[in-house]
Design a protein around this motif. Structure first.
Motif, PDB file in Angstrom:
ATOM      1  N   MET A  49      72.766  20.161  -8.978  1.00  0.00           N
ATOM      2  CA  MET A  49      73.393  19.041  -8.283  1.00  0.00           C
ATOM      3  C   MET A  49      73.750  19.342  -6.826  1.00  0.00           C
ATOM      4  N   ASN A  50      73.923  20.639  -6.502  1.00  0.00           N
ATOM      5  CA  ASN A  50      74.275  21.006  -5.124  1.00  0.00           C
ATOM      6  C   ASN A  50      73.934  22.481  -4.900  1.00  0.00           C
ATOM      7  N   GLN A 104      72.817  28.264  -6.379  1.00  0.00           N
ATOM      8  CA  GLN A 104      73.126  29.693  -6.202  1.00  0.00           C
ATOM      9  C   GLN A 104      73.577  30.330  -7.512  1.00  0.00           C
ATOM     10  N   GLU A 105      74.316  29.563  -8.309  1.00  0.00           N
ATOM     11  CA  GLU A 105      74.772  30.076  -9.604  1.00  0.00           C
ATOM     12  C   GLU A 105      73.578  30.312 -10.545  1.00  0.00           C
ATOM     13  N   LEU A 106      72.648  29.359 -10.579  1.00  0.00           N
ATOM     14  CA  LEU A 106      71.453  29.513 -11.422  1.00  0.00           C
ATOM     15  C   LEU A 106      70.634  30.734 -10.996  1.00  0.00           C
ATOM     16  N   VAL A 107      70.457  30.889  -9.686  1.00  0.00           N
ATOM     17  CA  VAL A 107      69.696  32.026  -9.170  1.00  0.00           C
ATOM     18  C   VAL A 107      70.384  33.343  -9.538  1.00  0.00           C
ATOM     19  N   ALA A 108      71.709  33.367  -9.418  1.00  0.00           N
ATOM     20  CA  ALA A 108      72.476  34.579  -9.755  1.00  0.00           C
ATOM     21  C   ALA A 108      72.324  34.924 -11.237  1.00  0.00           C
ATOM     22  N   SER A 110      56.384  32.544  -5.042  1.00  0.00           N
ATOM     23  CA  SER A 110      56.471  32.585  -3.579  1.00  0.00           C
ATOM     24  C   SER A 110      56.295  31.188  -2.983  1.00  0.00           C
ATOM     25  N   ARG A 111      55.603  30.315  -3.714  1.00  0.00           N
ATOM     26  CA  ARG A 111      55.340  28.976  -3.185  1.00  0.00           C
ATOM     27  C   ARG A 111      56.519  28.011  -3.396  1.00  0.00           C
ATOM     28  N   MET A 112      57.303  28.240  -4.425  1.00  0.00           N
ATOM     29  CA  MET A 112      58.545  27.466  -4.616  1.00  0.00           C
ATOM     30  C   MET A 112      59.629  28.476  -4.951  1.00  0.00           C
ATOM     31  N   SER A 113      60.017  29.222  -3.930  1.00  0.00           N
ATOM     32  CA  SER A 113      60.940  30.348  -4.105  1.00  0.00           C
ATOM     33  C   SER A 113      62.382  29.880  -4.294  1.00  0.00           C
ATOM     34  N   HIS A 114      63.222  30.810  -4.704  1.00  0.00           N
ATOM     35  CA  HIS A 114      64.658  30.521  -4.818  1.00  0.00           C
ATOM     36  C   HIS A 114      65.219  30.105  -3.456  1.00  0.00           C
TER      37      HIS A 114
END
Length: 334
Positions: free
Chosen positions: A101-102, A107-111, A304-308
């Motif tokens: 949502m924001n 960032q939380e998902l990536v972490a 790499s094409r749709m990176s974090h």
């Protein structure tokens, strides 16, 4: 190596994704399980798509040891909790857009992905269409010279679609469809952060955006304009203007099957579906699915094409645009 997929949520987009997977070789991709919060819906989905295992909760899906990767097709506000649940169970995930949502949620998902050493990608299917790959190739070759201006628009009448207009369902033109215009711009400008974001919009009584126009200024005087609305049909095309020519993407720019490069058109058709689809050109989701497979085969944790970083920048720009227009979700206060 066959990739075993779990499907999380038995809605329209999950149907189309499952149909798209069937256009790929069965020795490469198999759907082995589906989960929905309503067991009956999951059972009907499994029957329609010949899926062997059915679960009445996402928790059960997360515990299935035979799943390599889960496609998350839930509504936007559920992406974070469902994504965290699955990744904490050591599942790789392909999560429908918007990733969250924001920016804070992204960032939380990536972490969580990094903590569990699992693959995570935002299902930005547009990026992986042959036409999109060709755009990137042409830009790298400087075919149209220095890019000066990019315009992308997406507008369809969705005012009677609850998930597009209800705030608690994560509605709003930007998160639902405008995101495709923004990701297109970021693809063209190769993930560069804009120097300036200016947004103007119109909001519905529900508190979400009905229409939005976003102007982005990049380094070296390069510009972009994104237009989105859930109130009317727009031309739904995109255009890249360079000093030596033009690349046009006719409708539908979010699932492109043709390109016009300096007035010469080339077709990039998608495969025919074996079942009726809910959305246009949905068999094109096969390309993002194959990207996931290739990443897993190489033990990569992101594409790499749709990176974090691309997903984070996309969320950051949308947060800023929403701030200027006055669209605030519950998730923004947490």
């Amino acid at each position: 190596m066959v990739i075993s997929w779990g499907i999380c949520s038995a809605g329209k987009i999950s149907h189309d994704f499952t149909v798209a997977l069937k256009t790929l070789p069965p020795e490469d991709h198999q759907v082995v399980a589906v989960a929905a919060r309503n067991l009956k819906r999951a059972e009907e989905f499994a029957q329609k798509h010949s899926i062997p295992r059915v679960y009445g909760s996402y928790d059960e899906l997360a515990k299935d040891p035979e799943i390599d990767v889960v496609y998350v097709g839930t509504i936007h506000p559920h992406h974070l909790p469902v994504g965290v649940l699955l990744m904490n169970a050591k599942k790789n995930i392909l999560c429908e857009k918007p990733l969250a949502m924001n920016l804070r949620e992204v960032q939380e998902l990536v972490a969580v992905a990094k903590m569990n050493d699992v693959f995570l990608m935002e299902a930005m299917w547009t990026r992986f269409f042959p036409a999109s790959l060709e755009i990137s190739r042409l830009l790298a070759l400087n075919t149209i010279g220095e890019v000066k201006m990019v315009r992308a628009e997406f507008g369809v009448p969705l005012l009677n679609t609850p998930r597009s207009v209800e705030k608690e369902l994560g509605g709003g033109a930007l998160l639902d469809i405008g995101i495709y215009c923004l990701q297109f711009v970021l693809m063209v400008y190769d993930g560069e952060k804009p120097e300036c974001v200016q947004a103007s919009g119109v909001c519905l009584d529900t508190g979400v955006d009905e229409s939005m126009v976003i102007t982005l200024k990049f380094s070296q005087g390069r510009l972009a304009v994104c237009i989105c609305t859930v109130a009317a049909e727009l031309p739904n095309d995109a255009i890249i203007n360079g000093t030596k020519g033009t690349i046009s993407v006719p409708a539908h720019m979010w699932c492109p099957t043709s390109l016009i490069v300096n007035e010469k058109e080339t077709q990039y058709p998608v495969p025919e579906p074996y079942l009726p689809l809910n959305f246009v050109n949905s068999t094109g989701m096969r390309y993002e699915a194959e990207e996931v497979r290739q990443c897993l085969l190489q033990d990569l944790k992101e594409s790499s094409r749709m990176s974090h970083a691309h997903s984070a920048l996309l969320a950051e720009i949308m947060d800023e645009a929403r701030r200027q227009v006055g669209v605030v979700y519950t998730q923004d206060h947490q």
